[in-house]
Write a protein that holds these residues in place. Structure first.
Motif, PDB file in Angstrom:
ATOM      1  N   LEU A 116      21.620 -98.872  44.756  1.00 44.31           N
ATOM      2  CA  LEU A 116      20.330 -99.496  44.465  1.00 44.31           C
ATOM      3  C   LEU A 116      19.219 -98.893  45.309  1.00 44.31           C
ATOM      4  CD1 LEU A 116      19.246-101.986  42.765  1.00 44.31           C
ATOM      5  CD2 LEU A 116      19.352-103.257  44.914  1.00 44.31           C
ATOM      6  N   THR A 117      19.513 -98.617  46.596  1.00 42.96           N
ATOM      7  CA  THR A 117      18.497 -98.124  47.520  1.00 42.96           C
ATOM      8  C   THR A 117      18.207 -96.632  47.358  1.00 42.96           C
ATOM      9  OG1 THR A 117      20.264 -97.856  49.156  1.00 42.96           O
ATOM     10  CG2 THR A 117      18.940 -99.861  49.286  1.00 42.96           C
ATOM     11  N   SER A 118      18.980 -95.944  46.531  1.00 44.80           N
ATOM     12  CA  SER A 118      18.831 -94.489  46.427  1.00 44.80           C
ATOM     13  C   SER A 118      17.834 -94.048  45.361  1.00 44.80           C
ATOM     14  CB  SER A 118      20.191 -93.844  46.115  1.00 44.80           C
ATOM     15  OG  SER A 118      20.599 -94.135  44.781  1.00 44.80           O
ATOM     16  N   ILE A 119      17.370 -94.980  44.536  1.00 47.82           N
ATOM     17  CA  ILE A 119      16.526 -94.611  43.405  1.00 47.82           C
ATOM     18  C   ILE A 119      15.081 -94.414  43.847  1.00 47.82           C
ATOM     19  CG2 ILE A 119      15.736 -95.299  41.113  1.00 47.82           C
ATOM     20  CD1 ILE A 119      18.696 -94.567  41.324  1.00 47.82           C
ATOM     21  N   ARG A 120      14.489 -93.301  43.410  1.00 45.33           N
ATOM     22  CA  ARG A 120      13.105 -92.956  43.716  1.00 45.33           C
ATOM     23  C   ARG A 120      12.281 -92.962  42.415  1.00 45.33           C
ATOM     24  NH1 ARG A 120      15.375 -93.784  47.699  1.00 45.33           N
ATOM     25  NH2 ARG A 120      15.531 -92.562  49.619  1.00 45.33           N
ATOM     26  N   PRO A 121      10.941 -92.963  42.535  1.00 36.81           N
ATOM     27  CA  PRO A 121      10.119 -92.896  41.321  1.00 36.81           C
ATOM     28  C   PRO A 121      10.496 -91.723  40.411  1.00 36.81           C
ATOM     29  CG  PRO A 121       8.749 -93.445  43.196  1.00 36.81           C
ATOM     30  CD  PRO A 121      10.107 -93.150  43.751  1.00 36.81           C
ATOM     31  N   SER A 122      10.888 -90.595  41.007  1.00 32.62           N
ATOM     32  CA  SER A 122      11.280 -89.432  40.187  1.00 32.62           C
ATOM     33  C   SER A 122      12.517 -89.743  39.352  1.00 32.62           C
ATOM     34  CB  SER A 122      11.546 -88.223  41.093  1.00 32.62           C
ATOM     35  OG  SER A 122      12.570 -88.506  42.037  1.00 32.62           O
ATOM     36  N   ASP A 123      13.420 -90.599  39.846  1.00 32.24           N
ATOM     37  CA  ASP A 123      14.607 -90.980  39.078  1.00 32.24           C
ATOM     38  C   ASP A 123      14.220 -91.850  37.882  1.00 32.24           C
ATOM     39  OD1 ASP A 123      16.535 -89.741  40.830  1.00 32.24           O
ATOM     40  OD2 ASP A 123      16.083 -91.343  42.256  1.00 32.24           O
ATOM     41  N   ILE A 124      13.246 -92.739  38.079  1.00 33.78           N
ATOM     42  CA  ILE A 124      12.763 -93.574  36.972  1.00 33.78           C
ATOM     43  C   ILE A 124      12.120 -92.697  35.904  1.00 33.78           C
ATOM     44  CG2 ILE A 124      11.214 -95.449  36.338  1.00 33.78           C
ATOM     45  CD1 ILE A 124      13.610 -96.277  38.076  1.00 33.78           C
ATOM     46  N   GLU A 125      11.343 -91.714  36.335  1.00 34.13           N
ATOM     47  CA  GLU A 125      10.725 -90.794  35.377  1.00 34.13           C
ATOM     48  C   GLU A 125      11.784 -89.991  34.622  1.00 34.13           C
ATOM     49  OE1 GLU A 125       6.593 -90.077  37.932  1.00 34.13           O
ATOM     50  OE2 GLU A 125       8.195 -88.596  38.005  1.00 34.13           O
ATOM     51  N   ALA A 126      12.844 -89.586  35.332  1.00 32.47           N
ATOM     52  CA  ALA A 126      13.918 -88.828  34.685  1.00 32.47           C
ATOM     53  C   ALA A 126      14.642 -89.685  33.654  1.00 32.47           C
ATOM     54  CB  ALA A 126      14.902 -88.325  35.735  1.00 32.47           C
TER      55      ALA A 126
ATOM     56  N   GLN B 141       9.889 -98.340  26.967  1.00 32.08           N
ATOM     57  CA  GLN B 141       9.350 -99.441  27.757  1.00 32.08           C
ATOM     58  C   GLN B 141      10.227-100.682  27.639  1.00 32.08           C
ATOM     59  OE1 GLN B 141       6.863 -99.661  29.831  1.00 32.08           O
ATOM     60  NE2 GLN B 141       5.639 -97.830  29.518  1.00 32.08           N
ATOM     61  N   ALA B 142      10.702-100.960  26.423  1.00 30.22           N
ATOM     62  CA  ALA B 142      11.532-102.152  26.206  1.00 30.22           C
ATOM     63  C   ALA B 142      12.859-102.048  26.943  1.00 30.22           C
ATOM     64  CB  ALA B 142      11.764-102.355  24.707  1.00 30.22           C
ATOM     65  N   TYR B 143      13.495-100.870  26.872  1.00 30.54           N
ATOM     66  CA  TYR B 143      14.812-100.710  27.476  1.00 30.54           C
ATOM     67  C   TYR B 143      14.764-100.552  28.994  1.00 30.54           C
ATOM     68  CZ  TYR B 143      17.150-100.343  22.963  1.00 30.54           C
ATOM     69  OH  TYR B 143      17.662-100.611  21.724  1.00 30.54           O
ATOM     70  N   ILE B 144      13.604-100.169  29.523  1.00 30.79           N
ATOM     71  CA  ILE B 144      13.506 -99.983  30.967  1.00 30.79           C
ATOM     72  C   ILE B 144      12.998-101.249  31.658  1.00 30.79           C
ATOM     73  CG2 ILE B 144      11.146 -99.186  31.485  1.00 30.79           C
ATOM     74  CD1 ILE B 144      12.551 -96.605  32.608  1.00 30.79           C
ATOM     75  N   THR B 145      12.512-102.209  30.865  1.00 30.71           N
ATOM     76  CA  THR B 145      11.992-103.467  31.416  1.00 30.71           C
ATOM     77  C   THR B 145      13.018-104.228  32.246  1.00 30.71           C
ATOM     78  OG1 THR B 145      10.269-103.753  29.744  1.00 30.71           O
ATOM     79  CG2 THR B 145      11.106-105.753  30.791  1.00 30.71           C
ATOM     80  N   PRO B 146      14.271-104.405  31.776  1.00 32.03           N
ATOM     81  CA  PRO B 146      15.227-105.150  32.619  1.00 32.03           C
ATOM     82  C   PRO B 146      15.533-104.467  33.943  1.00 32.03           C
ATOM     83  CG  PRO B 146      16.318-104.188  30.691  1.00 32.03           C
ATOM     84  CD  PRO B 146      14.845-104.061  30.474  1.00 32.03           C
ATOM     85  N   LEU B 147      15.540-103.130  33.981  1.00 33.48           N
ATOM     86  CA  LEU B 147      15.767-102.433  35.247  1.00 33.48           C
ATOM     87  C   LEU B 147      14.617-102.701  36.208  1.00 33.48           C
ATOM     88  CD1 LEU B 147      17.490-100.481  36.919  1.00 33.48           C
ATOM     89  CD2 LEU B 147      16.157 -98.597  35.918  1.00 33.48           C
ATOM     90  N   LYS B 148      13.412-102.718  35.687  1.00 34.96           N
ATOM     91  CA  LYS B 148      12.246-103.030  36.514  1.00 34.96           C
ATOM     92  C   LYS B 148      12.358-104.445  37.071  1.00 34.96           C
ATOM     93  CE  LYS B 148       7.185-102.828  36.419  1.00 34.96           C
ATOM     94  NZ  LYS B 148       5.996-102.534  35.563  1.00 34.96           N
TER      95      LYS B 148
ATOM     96  N   ALA C  66      15.242-107.612  43.530  1.00 30.87           N
ATOM     97  CA  ALA C  66      15.833-107.075  44.758  1.00 30.87           C
ATOM     98  C   ALA C  66      14.802-106.996  45.877  1.00 30.87           C
ATOM     99  CB  ALA C  66      16.427-105.696  44.489  1.00 30.87           C
ATOM    100  N   LEU C  67      13.575-106.646  45.526  1.00 29.55           N
ATOM    101  CA  LEU C  67      12.499-106.577  46.524  1.00 29.55           C
ATOM    102  C   LEU C  67      12.193-107.958  47.077  1.00 29.55           C
ATOM    103  CD1 LEU C  67      10.430-104.620  47.846  1.00 29.55           C
ATOM    104  CD2 LEU C  67       8.843-105.259  46.019  1.00 29.55           C
ATOM    105  N   HIS C  68      12.087-108.947  46.187  1.00 25.95           N
ATOM    106  CA  HIS C  68      11.794-110.315  46.628  1.00 25.95           C
ATOM    107  C   HIS C  68      12.947-110.898  47.436  1.00 25.95           C
ATOM    108  CE1 HIS C  68       8.753-110.856  43.087  1.00 25.95           C
ATOM    109  NE2 HIS C  68       8.284-110.104  44.075  1.00 25.95           N
TER     110      HIS C  68
ATOM    111  N   PHE D 202       9.554 -98.277  40.885  1.00 27.43           N
ATOM    112  CA  PHE D 202       8.676 -98.160  39.722  1.00 27.43           C
ATOM    113  C   PHE D 202       7.230 -97.912  40.135  1.00 27.43           C
ATOM    114  CE2 PHE D 202      12.305 -99.671  37.531  1.00 27.43           C
ATOM    115  CZ  PHE D 202      12.132 -99.386  36.184  1.00 27.43           C
ATOM    116  N   VAL D 203       6.905 -98.206  41.391  1.00 24.61           N
ATOM    117  CA  VAL D 203       5.546 -97.963  41.881  1.00 24.61           C
ATOM    118  C   VAL D 203       5.338 -96.453  41.996  1.00 24.61           C
ATOM    119  CG1 VAL D 203       3.940 -98.278  43.788  1.00 24.61           C
ATOM    120  CG2 VAL D 203       5.465-100.152  43.118  1.00 24.61           C
ATOM    121  N   GLY D 204       4.418 -95.942  41.230  1.00 28.52           N
ATOM    122  CA  GLY D 204       4.138 -94.511  41.236  1.00 28.52           C
ATOM    123  C   GLY D 204       4.887 -93.730  40.177  1.00 28.52           C
ATOM    124  N   ALA D 205       5.840 -94.380  39.488  1.00 27.32           N
ATOM    125  CA  ALA D 205       6.592 -93.676  38.432  1.00 27.32           C
ATOM    126  C   ALA D 205       5.770 -93.619  37.154  1.00 27.32           C
ATOM    127  CB  ALA D 205       7.914 -94.385  38.167  1.00 27.32           C
TER     128      ALA D 205
END
Length: 381
Positions: A117-127, A143-150, A156-158, A167-170
């Motif tokens: 979970l901690t290894s994902i970067r904005p570049s991974d979301i873009e990929a 957008q629909a399929y990536i919504t649950p991951l967001k 996890a942040l909260h 997702f910030v910056g992706a």
């Protein structure tokens, strides 16, 4: 406070102990406690240089003071495991749960399910977004399929399991504007043709969607008791649930269980509902429509029948185009955008404005009249 030291000089269990060199180049360790004072767990982390170890110690102590401390080990969980557990905790409508489950199973997990979970970067979301696009998905589907991951990362942040949101910056595929081209919709006469061609016990459905702006599932979930004097009170919709045969009733889109919304009911449609019930009766719990077995009609079965009828007439409309017909007719005749948005059950008025805003009557000439009158009263010669 955090302590910085070299184990090669202080720990007799270290393979380099005792190291007598002043600048030996061996790792530096920072030791600190998690929030909670003496009851907090002790943590250690090693760095190549003392400067890095000192910096990390200062950061950890500062994070404890301002309440932003994150235990990185809590987020050292595979995305597949974390997301699956998150999904099982959610209170979701059946169709929303199905959409999220498909998104994880078909797209997210095959691409990054084994990553921490901690290894994902904005570049991974873009990929991930590009992977979906290259696979033929539209920007809306991405957008629909990536919504649950967001949503997983927001949770996890909260929950303090991660320190930043990937997702910030992706940058994801830009959604095109959904501007409705009213010239592609059926005319009123063509709506009548569709109703005439339909099987008689379902003909009323065509006018309920066109005259009241209902979604297909909302129309199929209607009961006699939902039809009031001058409005329909929508309380449920027909949906499908994975692993369940046939139609299932669930809450309205963008609504929780038990919530409802009203939409205007033209007088002639109110009379038509009475005629329909007198001729065809009702289905389960007073439902207006049923299939030949007497059970609720699924949205897929209805759509299949609708497209067959439309194809027979030489057209290619979908049931949703009747809902568009309602919106475009209402707005072009001057009904307020806010009211139409509420009747349609959109999540926000922005959705309505982006899709149908160009159909509202031009207010330029009226604005000129209003401002001329105001300025004439108050502007000195």
């Amino acid at each position: 406070m955090a302590t910085v030291f070299q184990k090669c000089k202080t720990d007799d269990r270290n393979k380099r102990y005792p190291c007598e060199k002043t600048r030996c180049g061996h790792p530096w360790t920072v030791r600190f406690r998690e929030p909670g004072g003496r009851s907090g767990r002790q943590r250690e982390k090693s760095f190549p240089t003392r400067r890095e170890a000192d910096s990390h110690g200062v950061n950890m102590e500062g994070a404890k003071l301002d309440g932003t401390y994150i235990d990185l080990k809590r987020g050292a969980v595979p995305i597949r495991v974390y997301a699956t557990e998150w999904l099982e905790r959610q209170h979701l409508a059946a169709n929303t749960y199905g959409t999220y489950e498909r998104a994880f199973r078909l797209h997210v997990f095959p691409f990054m399910g084994g990553r921490l979970l901690t290894s994902i970067r904005p570049s991974d979301i873009e990929a991930l977004g590009k992977e979906m696009t290259d696979g033929g998905l539209s920007a809306y589907s991405v957008q629909a399929y990536i919504t649950p991951l967001k949503a997983v990362y927001t949770a996890a942040l909260h929950n303090g399991d991660i320190g930043r949101h990937p997702f910030v910056g992706a940058k994801l595929p830009t959604l095109p504007r959904r501007v409705m081209d009213e010239t592609l919709l059926p005319s009123g006469g063509q709506v009548q043709d569709i109703a005439d061609e339909f099987r008689s016990e379902w003909a009323l459905s065509v006018w309920l969607m066109a005259g009241c702006g209902l979604r297909t599932g909302e129309m199929l979930g209607l009961r006699v008791g939902d039809v009031l004097d001058d409005r329909i009170r929508l309380r449920r919709q027909v949906t499908r649930v994975k692993g369940t045969v046939g139609a299932v009733l669930g809450p309205l889109k963008h609504r929780e269980e038990g919530e409802w919304r009203d939409t205007p009911l033209p007088m002639n449609l109110s009379d038509a509902v009475g005629d329909h019930v007198a001729r065809h009766g009702t289905g389960p719990s007073g439902s207006l429509f049923r299939n030949i077995t007497g059970t609720l009609v699924t949205t897929s079965d209805y759509s299949t029948q609708f497209r067959k009828v439309v194809k027979t007439l030489g057209y290619e409309w979908s049931p949703h185009d009747l809902r568009h017909w309602f919106a475009t007719t209402a707005l072009s005749k001057g009904l307020p955008l806010l009211d139409v948005s509420r009747w349609l059950g959109h999540a926000s008025i922005k959705e309505t404005a982006d899709t149908y805003g160009h159909l509202t009557p031009d207010s330029t000439s009226r604005a000129v009249e209003v401002m001329n009158e105001a300025l004439n009263q108050h502007r000195a010669d």
